[in-house]
Design a protein around this motif. Structure first.
Motif, PDB file in Angstrom:
ATOM      1  N   ALA A  89       0.835  -1.289   0.133  1.00 20.39           N
ATOM      2  CA  ALA A  89      -0.065  -0.020   0.031  1.00 20.39           C
ATOM      3  C   ALA A  89       0.826   1.290   0.021  1.00 20.39           C
ATOM      4  O   ALA A  89       0.609   2.254  -0.789  1.00 20.39           O
ATOM      5  CB  ALA A  89      -0.872  -0.035   1.110  1.00 20.39           C
ATOM      6  N   ILE A  90       1.912   1.239   0.664  1.00 19.18           N
ATOM      7  CA  ILE A  90       2.900   2.451   0.976  1.00 19.18           C
ATOM      8  C   ILE A  90       3.543   2.457  -0.516  1.00 19.18           C
ATOM      9  O   ILE A  90       3.524   3.665  -0.962  1.00 19.18           O
ATOM     10  CB  ILE A  90       4.058   2.100   1.847  1.00 19.18           C
ATOM     11  N   CYS A  91       3.691   1.534  -1.365  1.00 17.04           N
ATOM     12  CA  CYS A  91       4.335   1.790  -2.583  1.00 17.04           C
ATOM     13  C   CYS A  91       3.307   2.552  -3.529  1.00 17.04           C
ATOM     14  O   CYS A  91       3.916   3.306  -4.413  1.00 17.04           O
ATOM     15  CB  CYS A  91       4.858   0.448  -3.231  1.00 17.04           C
ATOM     16  N   VAL A  99      -3.120   7.329   3.470  1.00 16.96           N
ATOM     17  CA  VAL A  99      -1.961   7.013   4.112  1.00 16.96           C
ATOM     18  C   VAL A  99      -2.006   6.942   5.683  1.00 16.96           C
ATOM     19  O   VAL A  99      -1.155   6.350   6.862  1.00 16.96           O
ATOM     20  CB  VAL A  99      -0.697   8.008   3.927  1.00 16.96           C
ATOM     21  N   ILE A 100      -3.047   7.924   6.294  1.00 14.36           N
ATOM     22  CA  ILE A 100      -3.314   7.678   7.699  1.00 14.36           C
ATOM     23  C   ILE A 100      -3.765   6.433   8.121  1.00 14.36           C
ATOM     24  O   ILE A 100      -3.393   6.003   9.111  1.00 14.36           O
ATOM     25  CB  ILE A 100      -4.336   8.930   7.924  1.00 14.36           C
ATOM     26  N   THR A 101      -4.642   5.633   7.170  1.00 17.51           N
ATOM     27  CA  THR A 101      -5.238   4.554   7.568  1.00 17.51           C
ATOM     28  C   THR A 101      -3.822   3.528   7.823  1.00 17.51           C
ATOM     29  O   THR A 101      -3.831   2.473   8.492  1.00 17.51           O
ATOM     30  CB  THR A 101      -6.296   4.227   6.642  1.00 17.51           C
ATOM     31  N   VAL A 102      -3.149   3.657   6.837  1.00 13.00           N
ATOM     32  CA  VAL A 102      -2.000   2.759   6.935  1.00 13.00           C
ATOM     33  C   VAL A 102      -1.030   2.904   7.893  1.00 13.00           C
ATOM     34  O   VAL A 102      -0.647   1.887   8.609  1.00 13.00           O
ATOM     35  CB  VAL A 102      -1.198   2.880   5.422  1.00 13.00           C
ATOM     36  N   VAL A 103      -0.910   3.977   8.514  1.00 12.54           N
ATOM     37  CA  VAL A 103      -0.060   4.318   9.491  1.00 12.54           C
ATOM     38  C   VAL A 103      -0.782   3.759  10.761  1.00 12.54           C
ATOM     39  O   VAL A 103      -0.069   3.266  11.793  1.00 12.54           O
ATOM     40  CB  VAL A 103       0.512   5.924   9.814  1.00 12.54           C
ATOM     41  N   GLY A 162      -8.721   6.534  -3.382  1.00 14.85           N
ATOM     42  CA  GLY A 162      -7.852   6.312  -1.822  1.00 14.85           C
ATOM     43  C   GLY A 162      -7.763   4.875  -1.534  1.00 14.85           C
ATOM     44  O   GLY A 162      -6.991   4.412  -1.009  1.00 14.85           O
ATOM     45  N   VAL A 163      -8.983   4.057  -2.101  1.00 11.23           N
ATOM     46  CA  VAL A 163      -8.962   2.576  -1.336  1.00 11.23           C
ATOM     47  C   VAL A 163      -8.392   1.775  -2.398  1.00 11.23           C
ATOM     48  O   VAL A 163      -7.765   0.674  -1.967  1.00 11.23           O
ATOM     49  CB  VAL A 163     -10.525   2.327  -1.653  1.00 11.23           C
ATOM     50  N   SER A 164      -7.765   2.244  -3.455  1.00 14.26           N
ATOM     51  CA  SER A 164      -6.967   1.436  -4.423  1.00 14.26           C
ATOM     52  C   SER A 164      -5.554   0.950  -3.766  1.00 14.26           C
ATOM     53  O   SER A 164      -4.971   0.169  -4.114  1.00 14.26           O
ATOM     54  CB  SER A 164      -6.796   2.329  -5.751  1.00 14.26           C
ATOM     55  N   SER A 165      -5.248   2.126  -2.778  1.00 20.45           N
ATOM     56  CA  SER A 165      -3.951   1.575  -1.982  1.00 20.45           C
ATOM     57  C   SER A 165      -4.155   0.866  -0.981  1.00 20.45           C
ATOM     58  O   SER A 165      -3.356  -0.078  -0.699  1.00 20.45           O
ATOM     59  CB  SER A 165      -3.075   2.774  -1.858  1.00 20.45           C
ATOM     60  N   PHE A 166      -5.165   1.340  -0.210  1.00 25.30           N
ATOM     61  CA  PHE A 166      -5.440   0.625   1.034  1.00 25.30           C
ATOM     62  C   PHE A 166      -5.942  -0.838   0.979  1.00 25.30           C
ATOM     63  O   PHE A 166      -5.811  -1.756   1.901  1.00 25.30           O
ATOM     64  CB  PHE A 166      -6.550   1.552   1.847  1.00 25.30           C
ATOM     65  N   TYR A 175      -7.666  13.444  -2.250  1.00 27.70           N
ATOM     66  CA  TYR A 175      -8.269  11.864  -1.929  1.00 27.70           C
ATOM     67  C   TYR A 175      -7.288  10.806  -1.955  1.00 27.70           C
ATOM     68  O   TYR A 175      -7.245   9.843  -1.251  1.00 27.70           O
ATOM     69  CB  TYR A 175      -9.249  11.568  -2.676  1.00 27.70           C
ATOM     70  N   ALA A 176      -6.267  11.046  -2.774  1.00 34.59           N
ATOM     71  CA  ALA A 176      -5.188   9.757  -3.004  1.00 34.59           C
ATOM     72  C   ALA A 176      -4.165   9.449  -1.910  1.00 34.59           C
ATOM     73  O   ALA A 176      -4.178   8.497  -1.671  1.00 34.59           O
ATOM     74  CB  ALA A 176      -4.540  10.095  -4.364  1.00 34.59           C
ATOM     75  N   THR A 177      -3.848  10.508  -1.166  1.00 31.10           N
ATOM     76  CA  THR A 177      -2.800  10.408  -0.354  1.00 31.10           C
ATOM     77  C   THR A 177      -3.111  10.452   1.231  1.00 31.10           C
ATOM     78  O   THR A 177      -2.815   9.808   2.062  1.00 31.10           O
ATOM     79  CB  THR A 177      -1.461  11.229  -0.483  1.00 31.10           C
TER      80      THR A 177
END
Length: 613
Positions: free
Chosen positions: A163-165, A491-495, A572-576, A485-487
């Protein structure tokens, strides 16, 4: 499993001979990281012997058996920084980015001026700095990047690395485009008369109003547009030729060439790893401070500068009662320090194992916050000058946020200064340097030494194809959508998941034991409480606030239609989505799904048991 739990119970670090006992119960015979290799260590089972014993004589300690480990990793040694200063400048350069220059001053005056500094500092102390410290310690101890580190912590959370990538790709999408705009301005600055200082150009309209300090007969109205605004919107972005996101228009070849040049600079800055990027940051991280100092001195000598400073710092204590102020403070400190993008993990992984990353975290985070505060004076002295020229209030001049604050308001102010060409060149060169510090850091997060050059070539080709639409006539609408929306929420959810995985699954005591082996001291109660409880609440507070109050997205006169909100959430969901997807993949590919589930559940509750006792 039981031995791991017992080893986590206290902050004790036992030694046996010349070895060091690390958090997994093993003892290393060298001061290097016990996680450095991929598992190619030669182990000799035995019980803990007394000091000076080199063999495993029978002397059990508390029923535990300690293994003597000698690392014989066959992998190529990991890169290291040439100098300690290379690391510090890289971290400072990554953390101090474009957001420090435009976002902090705007958020500060919008949320009570000087009163905003109180929630900002509280959010920094209890949220931002602990996360900053945690990532530096994780990267330095495990000597791994954002993907490979999870095999040491909790493999089922490896999707966080993927997801970070994806988030890093989105950030590069945004920052490289802004640097391309700044490069266009920089190239346009090499002339005696700046093109955004006159209304006689082909792109100007009848509403263009050349409002210089010497033009006393010109009046400014609500329908007036400055030459700087028309240069930015009609010449650089050309958004007037695109009706919106549904029709982006044709490609701007000027911006396309600028973007290609930016990609080339990024590529050659990192293709040899930290050996080249560590030298690049000596310029990209220090030059912005020199320019900020020059602009601050120049801005302080402009007429009306005091009006901007008063507007910037005048406290409005009543605004502290609004939850919006605290939300903005939490989001600003988080995005300012930048945990969650994998960059801090990667940078710290190139440090010596016993480097004092605790001191590094305090120093670099303090420099970051002070830079944001300094940037406010640089921006608002100029805004006060603009208000004095237009005979308006400062809030009317400072209505534009984001890149518009730099490319319209500040560019116009520079055009009114003596030696405008000189100040324009150094200012837009500073913008490019700030962007380079962040974008150069991102690819280093995801590529190893052996594959970096070939991977960067392939990724650059792919991303260039994706970025072609950004340099179209409606490309600014795409950039704004990604900015909102994208970052941010992703990124907050990932952290949030990262800090939960480290504190609750890997275990706070286990992590603190790692820090003690590495630094020689056990993290205090304040840091442990922050990692276990305060930081997760801090991040959850931002996420819930974003979902409860979604941003109203608009750019210039274009209001984004409702379907773009759905599109934004999908981006946004595409990474998470990588996180739960990898969890399912990991469980389905386990040799024994039932055993894996039982092990995972037992480990979860066992960690809570040991931390509670």
């Amino acid at each position: 499993m039981l031995a791991d739990g017992l080893a986590d119970r206290g902050p004790k670090s036992m030694t046996s001979g010349s070895g060091q006992q690390v958090s997994n119960g093993f003892t290393t015979s060298t001061p290097q990281s016990p996680r450095e290799g991929p598992g190619t260590a030669a182990c000799a089972a035995g019980t803990a012997a007394g000091p000076g014993s080199g063999t495993g004589s029978s002397a059990p300690l508390g029923g535990l058996r300690t293994l003597m480990v000698q690392q014989t990793s066959l992998d190529r040694p990991r890169e290291t920084w040439s100098k300690k200063m290379d690391f510090l400048l890289s971290v400072i350069g990554y953390a101090v980015d474009l957001g420090n220059v435009w976002r902090f001053p705007y958020i500060c005056y919008q949320n009570g001026g000087g009163a905003f500094l109180l929630p900002y500092l509280l959010m920094a102390v209890f949220g931002g700095v602990p996360l900053f410290y945690m990532e530096l310690a994780l990267g330095q101890f495990h000597r791994s990047g954002c993907i490979s580190i999870w095999k040491h912590i909790c493999p089922i959370f490896k999707g966080i690395g993927f997801a970070i990538c994806i988030i890093a790709l989105y950030v590069a999408f945004y920052y490289n485009t802004i640097m391309a705009w700044a490069l266009y301005y920089l190239l346009s600055s090499f002339r005696a008369t700046l093109p955004w200082s006159t209304c006689t150009n082909p792109w100007n309209t009848a509403n263009c109003n050349r409002y210089m300090s010497s033009d006393h007969n010109v009046s400014w109205s609500n329908s007036s547009t400055s030459p700087a605004e028309e240069f930015y919107t009609r010449q650089v972005l050309q958004v007037h030729l695109s009706p919106g996101l549904h029709e982006l228009g044709s490609i701007s070849w000027q911006l396309a060439l600028c973007l290609l040049f930016i990609f080339t600079i990024v590529y050659f800055s990192i293709w040899k790893g930290v050996k080249t990027s560590g030298k690049v940051v000596w310029v990209t991280a220090t030059f912005p401070y020199l320019v900020l100092l020059i602009l601050l001195i120049r801005g302080a000598t402009l007429p009306g500068a005091w009006r901007g400073v008063v507007f910037y710092l005048k406290p409005d204590w009543e605004k502290l009662l609004s939850t919006t102020v605290w939300i903005d403070a939490a989001a600003q400190i988080f995005f300012s320090l930048g945990p969650g993008f994998g960059v801090l993990l990667a940078f710290a992984s190139y440090n010596p194992f016993h480097n004092n990353c605790y001191k590094d975290a305090l120093v670099t985070s303090s420099v970051n916050c002070l830079t944001s505060f300094l940037s406010g004076f640089v921006i608002f002295t100029v805004l006060g000058y603009m208000a004095e020229m237009r005979q308006q209030n400062v809030d009317a001049v400072a209505k534009d946020a984001g890149p518009s604050l730099l490319f319209i308001i500040y560019a116009e102010a520079i055009a009114n200064m003596p030696a405008a060409t000189f100040f324009a060149i150094i200012f837009f060169l500073m913008i490019i340097m700030l962007g380079l510090d962040s974008t150069v850091s991102l690819p280093m997060t995801h590529f190893s030494v052996k594959v970096r050059q070939h991977s960067l070539e392939n990724v650059s080709e792919i991303t260039l194809l994706l970025f072609v639409r950004v340099v179209s006539q409606g490309g600014a609408f795409v950039v704004k959508l990604f900015e909102e929306y994208a970052t941010g929420p992703a990124v907050i959810t990932v952290v949030l998941l990262e800090v939960i995985a480290v504190s609750w699954f890997y275990g706070t005591n286990r992590f603190c034991n790692d820090v003690q082996v590495m630094l020689g001291f056990y993290p205090g109660c304040f840091w442990r409480v922050c990692w276990v409880a305060i930081c997760p609440c801090f991040l959850l507070f931002i996420i819930i606030s974003f979902l409860a109050f979604p941003p109203e997205v608009r750019l210039f006169d274009y209001h984004y239609p409702p379907w773009t909100t759905v599109l934004g959430y999908c981006i946004g969901v595409s990474s998470f989505i990588c996180v739960p997807s990898y969890m399912v993949y990991h469980l389905l590919n386990a040799k024994d799904l039932i055993s894996s589930s039982v092990y995972f559940t037992n480990r979860y509750f066992l960690m809570f048991y040991w931390q509670g006792n």
